[in-house]
Scaffold this motif. Sequence first.
Motif, PDB file in Angstrom:
ATOM      1  N   LEU A  81       0.828  -1.209   0.000  1.00 15.37           N
ATOM      2  CA  LEU A  81       0.000   0.000   0.000  1.00 15.37           C
ATOM      3  C   LEU A  81       0.863   1.260   0.000  1.00 15.37           C
ATOM      4  CD1 LEU A  81      -2.680  -1.038   2.626  1.00 15.37           C
ATOM      5  CD2 LEU A  81      -2.917  -0.984   0.133  1.00 15.37           C
ATOM      6  N   GLY A  82       2.047   1.143   0.578  1.00 16.00           N
ATOM      7  CA  GLY A  82       2.960   2.278   0.633  1.00 16.00           C
ATOM      8  C   GLY A  82       4.337   1.854   1.086  1.00 16.00           C
ATOM      9  N   ALA A  91      12.134   1.665  -0.724  1.00 17.26           N
ATOM     10  CA  ALA A  91      12.205   1.569  -2.187  1.00 17.26           C
ATOM     11  C   ALA A  91      13.658   1.534  -2.648  1.00 17.26           C
ATOM     12  CB  ALA A  91      11.457   2.743  -2.826  1.00 17.26           C
ATOM     13  N   THR A  92      14.480   2.392  -2.088  1.00 17.66           N
ATOM     14  CA  THR A  92      15.895   2.450  -2.455  1.00 17.66           C
ATOM     15  C   THR A  92      16.600   1.144  -2.095  1.00 17.66           C
ATOM     16  OG1 THR A  92      15.929   4.838  -2.162  1.00 17.66           O
ATOM     17  CG2 THR A  92      18.061   3.710  -2.106  1.00 17.66           C
ATOM     18  N   ALA A  93      16.319   0.623  -0.899  1.00 15.41           N
ATOM     19  CA  ALA A  93      16.961  -0.623  -0.467  1.00 15.41           C
ATOM     20  C   ALA A  93      16.568  -1.793  -1.373  1.00 15.41           C
ATOM     21  CB  ALA A  93      16.589  -0.923   0.980  1.00 15.41           C
ATOM     22  N   ALA A 116       9.425   4.076  -5.477  1.00 17.23           N
ATOM     23  CA  ALA A 116       8.237   3.830  -4.659  1.00 17.23           C
ATOM     24  C   ALA A 116       7.045   3.465  -5.542  1.00 17.23           C
ATOM     25  CB  ALA A 116       7.918   5.063  -3.808  1.00 17.23           C
ATOM     26  N   GLU A 117       6.921   4.115  -6.688  1.00 16.42           N
ATOM     27  CA  GLU A 117       5.808   3.842  -7.601  1.00 16.42           C
ATOM     28  C   GLU A 117       5.853   2.406  -8.127  1.00 16.42           C
ATOM     29  OE1 GLU A 117       7.891   6.587  -8.003  1.00 16.42           O
ATOM     30  OE2 GLU A 117       6.481   7.909  -6.972  1.00 16.42           O
ATOM     31  N   LEU A 126       4.241  -0.023  -5.380  1.00 16.11           N
ATOM     32  CA  LEU A 126       2.825   0.057  -5.036  1.00 16.11           C
ATOM     33  C   LEU A 126       1.994  -0.979  -5.772  1.00 16.11           C
ATOM     34  CD1 LEU A 126       2.297   3.917  -4.888  1.00 16.11           C
ATOM     35  CD2 LEU A 126       2.711   2.329  -3.002  1.00 16.11           C
ATOM     36  N   GLY A 127       1.150  -1.672  -5.011  1.00 19.45           N
ATOM     37  CA  GLY A 127       0.253  -2.664  -5.580  1.00 19.45           C
ATOM     38  C   GLY A 127       0.879  -4.028  -5.828  1.00 19.45           C
ATOM     39  N   ARG A 128       2.176  -4.119  -5.751  1.00 16.40           N
ATOM     40  CA  ARG A 128       2.866  -5.401  -5.995  1.00 16.40           C
ATOM     41  C   ARG A 128       2.870  -6.238  -4.719  1.00 16.40           C
ATOM     42  NH1 ARG A 128       7.856  -4.945  -9.472  1.00 16.40           N
ATOM     43  NH2 ARG A 128       7.770  -7.194  -9.179  1.00 16.40           N
TER      44      ARG A 128
END
Length: 120
Positions: free
Chosen positions: A24-25, A31-33, A38-39, A42-44
């Motif tokens: 969800l977020g 995201a970097t790690a 971030a996009e 999301l949803g994955r």
Amino acid sequence: MDTSDELLQGADPAALLTPDGAVLGVNTAMATALGRSAEECLGRDFGDLWPAGQRMSAESLVAHAAKTKAVAMRVLDFPARDGAPVASLIEARSVKDPTGDEQLVWVRALDARNDLTSLC
């Protein structure tokens, strides 16, 4: 914590997931790690964001926290960038969505460098 945004604040990698593992977020650090934006996260499915050898561990971490409502911990290796993978202690816990009654799973990497008691 009052809002789901607060769960994603901070310098350490963090993510907010549905009980079945859908993202969800994520914060920028997570995201970097994971080597993604971030996009892209999301949803994955959370497990799909990890290298193949880490997917089952990531999925079982989320499932355990979602089903038992207990804190779950695993050591997972974030993907390698220009070198060896980075091992990190990852915590997952069930949290209530502050905007509704839905149960969510909050996942974060613990920074245990200066707090060895967090490893117990």
